[in-house]
Design an enzyme around this catalytic site. Structure first.
Site, PDB file in Angstrom:
ATOM      1  N   ALA A   1       0.826  -1.214   0.000  1.00  0.00           N
ATOM      2  CA  ALA A   1       0.000   0.000   0.000  1.00  0.00           C
ATOM      3  C   ALA A   1       0.856   1.259   0.000  1.00  0.00           C
ATOM      4  CB  ALA A   1      -0.940  -0.014   1.210  1.00  0.00           C
ATOM      5  N   GLU A   2       1.864   1.295   0.861  1.00  0.00           N
ATOM      6  CA  GLU A   2       2.712   2.488   0.921  1.00  0.00           C
ATOM      7  C   GLU A   2       3.520   2.673  -0.358  1.00  0.00           C
ATOM      8  OE1 GLU A   2       6.036   4.779   3.634  1.00  0.00           O
ATOM      9  OE2 GLU A   2       4.714   3.321   4.592  1.00  0.00           O
ATOM     10  N   THR A   3       3.927   1.579  -0.959  1.00  0.00           N
ATOM     11  CA  THR A   3       4.644   1.661  -2.232  1.00  0.00           C
ATOM     12  C   THR A   3       3.771   2.319  -3.289  1.00  0.00           C
ATOM     13  OG1 THR A   3       6.013  -0.270  -1.738  1.00  0.00           O
ATOM     14  CG2 THR A   3       5.708   0.295  -4.072  1.00  0.00           C
TER      15      THR A   3
ATOM     16  N   SER B   1       3.315   6.044  -2.465  1.00  0.00           N
ATOM     17  CA  SER B   1       4.556   6.795  -2.683  1.00  0.00           C
ATOM     18  C   SER B   1       4.844   6.983  -4.164  1.00  0.00           C
ATOM     19  CB  SER B   1       5.730   6.080  -2.009  1.00  0.00           C
ATOM     20  OG  SER B   1       5.564   6.073  -0.612  1.00  0.00           O
TER      21      SER B   1
END
Length: 132
Positions: free
Chosen positions: A47-49, A52
Site C-alpha cells: 500500500a505504501e509503495t 509513494s
C-alpha cells in the site's frame, strides 16, 4: 528497483500515473507470516509503495522528494497464495502532503485490505548524502 524492498518481496508496478497507481505482489514464501497467510506488514508495504509512487508521479523530482508519513490498514480477508493487486487513488494532492486511498484485492477481486496513506512532500536537498 534493484536492491530495494520492492525487489525483495516481488512488488511490480503495472500502472503509474498522477491519479492512479496499480501494483501487484505475490503471496509466497517472501510475503507470508509463519502460519502461511499473507503478512499484514507485506500488505502495508504494498500500500505504501503504491501511494509513494503516485506521489512521485505528481512531483518535480529535481525539486521535490516524498516520504511516507502515516499509514493505516484494515485487513479484511486472509489469503495464502496467488497474487494481490493494490490500486491507489489520491484523496488529497497538496503542496506539502498527499493522501491516498489504497484497495488491495486478490485474483478474484475480493477485498483483502483497505489502507490510507499520507505522504509528505519536501524540497529536494542536493547536498544530502545518499540515504538521507
Amino acid at each position: 528497483m534493484k536492491g530495494t524492498l520492492l525487489e525483495t518481496i516481488g512488488i511490480q508496478t503495472v500502472e503509474l500515473g498522477p491519479d492512479r497507481v496499480v501494483c501487484t505482489m505475490p503471496v509466497d514464501h517472501r510475503t507470508r507470516q509463519p502460519f502461511g497467510y499473507l503478512h499484514g506488514g507485506a500488505s502495508v508495504a504494498l500500500a505504501e509503495t503504491a501511494a509513494s509512487l503516485g506521489t512521485f508521479a505528481n512531483l518535480d523530482l529535481d525539486k521535490q522528494i516524498a516520504f511516507g508519513m502515516e499509514i493505516n490498514a484494515n485487513h479484511l480477508r486472509s489469503i495464502s497464495e496467488g497474487m494481490v493487486t493494490a490500486v491507489a487513488v489520491p484523496v488529497h494532492k497538496g503542496n506539502t502532503s498527499m493522501v491516498w486511498d489504497i484497495r488491495i484485492t486478490d485474483e478474484q477481486e475480493r477485498l483483502i485490505c483497505i489502507s490510507r496513506c499520507t505522504v509528505a512532500v519536501r524540497p529536494q536537498r542536493k547536498d544530502a548524502p545518499a540515504g538521507e
